[in-house]
Design an enzyme around this catalytic site. Structure first.
Site, PDB file in Angstrom:
ATOM      1  N   ASN A  39     -18.144 -10.534  34.020  1.00 20.18           N
ATOM      2  CA  ASN A  39     -19.597 -10.551  33.850  1.00 20.18           C
ATOM      3  C   ASN A  39     -20.277 -10.065  35.127  1.00 20.18           C
ATOM      4  O   ASN A  39     -19.821 -10.330  36.243  1.00 20.18           O
ATOM      5  CB  ASN A  39     -20.106 -11.930  33.399  1.00 20.18           C
ATOM      6  CG  ASN A  39     -19.643 -13.090  34.240  1.00 20.18           C
ATOM      7  OD1 ASN A  39     -18.571 -13.060  34.823  1.00 20.18           O
ATOM      8  ND2 ASN A  39     -20.436 -14.129  34.300  1.00 20.18           N
ATOM      9  N   GLU A  52     -16.693  -9.311  28.303  1.00 17.81           N
ATOM     10  CA  GLU A  52     -16.135  -8.574  27.161  1.00 17.81           C
ATOM     11  C   GLU A  52     -16.760  -7.179  27.078  1.00 17.81           C
ATOM     12  O   GLU A  52     -16.069  -6.192  26.785  1.00 17.81           O
ATOM     13  CB  GLU A  52     -16.415  -9.328  25.852  1.00 17.81           C
ATOM     14  CG  GLU A  52     -15.759 -10.693  25.757  1.00 17.81           C
ATOM     15  CD  GLU A  52     -16.633 -11.825  26.301  1.00 17.81           C
ATOM     16  OE1 GLU A  52     -17.400 -11.592  27.263  1.00 17.81           O
ATOM     17  OE2 GLU A  52     -16.516 -12.935  25.773  1.00 17.81           O
ATOM     18  N   CYS A  86     -21.309 -10.390  21.983  1.00 12.10           N
ATOM     19  CA  CYS A  86     -19.950  -9.916  22.263  1.00 12.10           C
ATOM     20  C   CYS A  86     -19.080  -9.970  21.013  1.00 12.10           C
ATOM     21  O   CYS A  86     -18.178  -9.149  20.844  1.00 12.10           O
ATOM     22  CB  CYS A  86     -19.326 -10.731  23.389  1.00 12.10           C
ATOM     23  SG  CYS A  86     -19.987 -10.234  24.998  1.00 12.10           S
TER      24      CYS A  86
HETATM   25  N1  THU Z   1     -20.469 -14.784  29.637  1.00 13.42           N
HETATM   26  C1  THU Z   1     -19.514 -13.831  29.475  1.00 13.42           C
HETATM   27  O1  THU Z   1     -19.352 -12.938  30.322  1.00 13.42           O
HETATM   28  N2  THU Z   1     -18.734 -13.886  28.379  1.00 13.42           N
HETATM   29  C2  THU Z   1     -18.754 -14.906  27.476  1.00 13.42           C
HETATM   30  O2  THU Z   1     -17.955 -14.893  26.550  1.00 13.42           O
HETATM   31  C3  THU Z   1     -19.723 -16.008  27.616  1.00 13.42           C
HETATM   32  C4  THU Z   1     -20.751 -15.814  28.668  1.00 13.42           C
HETATM   33  C5  THU Z   1     -21.268 -14.750  30.875  1.00 13.42           C
HETATM   34  C6  THU Z   1     -22.670 -14.246  30.754  1.00 13.42           C
HETATM   35  C7  THU Z   1     -23.332 -14.877  31.957  1.00 13.42           C
HETATM   36  O3  THU Z   1     -23.100 -14.042  33.089  1.00 13.42           O
HETATM   37  C8  THU Z   1     -22.566 -16.172  32.164  1.00 13.42           C
HETATM   38  O4  THU Z   1     -21.373 -16.055  31.408  1.00 13.42           O
HETATM   39  C9  THU Z   1     -23.322 -17.402  31.732  1.00 13.42           C
HETATM   40  O5  THU Z   1     -23.839 -17.249  30.461  1.00 13.42           O
END
Ligand code: THU
Length: 130
Positions: A39, A52, A86
């Site tokens: 992320n 993702e 996602c």
């Molecule tokens: N996040 C992801 O990268 N993937 C997920 O499956 C759930 C949430 C990230 C987005 C944000 O940067 C942080 O987790 C908190 O929501």
């Protein structure tokens, strides 16, 4: 390297200064290659992107459009579920039966599939009459 190791390693690179919640994703494509993403948050919060999405973007940028296996990992109390957006992104490039493993950094894993994560998915067949 296993999908788990790849996802755990890229998670370390996550840019998550606002949520402090680092996520790593690894996907295997039809060619067998592994693509990773983490992320990437932004001070303008809605501009952040999920792990993702990063892995999928890397796969598409490399010229591939079919994913066959997904692994997502975070330091959460229970295996981290992909957000709604996602789930739709995974459905774009994977079959319903595609394996998705959700994991915690503690070692807990939950096995699911794209179809289980996104029942009743919107697909191109829904646009047939337009
Ligand atoms: N996040 C992801 O990268 N993937 C997920 O499956 C759930 C949430 C990230 C987005 C944000 O940067 C942080 O987790 C908190 O929501």
């Amino acid at each position: 390297m296993s999908l788990r190791d790849a996802a755990a390693a890229v998670r370390e690179n996550a840019h998550a200064p606002y949520s402090n919640f680092k996520v790593g994703a690894a996907i295997r494509s039809a060619s067998g290659r592994v693509y990773v993403g983490c992320n990437v948050e932004n001070v303008a919060y809605p501009e952040g992107t999920c792990a993702e999405a990063g892995a999928i973007a890397a796969m598409v940028a490399a010229g591939e459009t079919q994913l066959t296996e997904v692994y997502v990992i975070a330091d959460s109390p229970s295996p981290v579920p992909p957000c709604g957006g996602c789930r739709q992104k995974l459905a774009e490039f994977g079959a319903g039966a595609t394996s998705v493993i959700l994991a915690t950094t503690d070692g807990a894993e939950q096995a699911t599939t794209i179809a289980q994560l996104l029942p009743g998915a919107f697909g191109s067949d829904h646009m047939e009459r337009s």
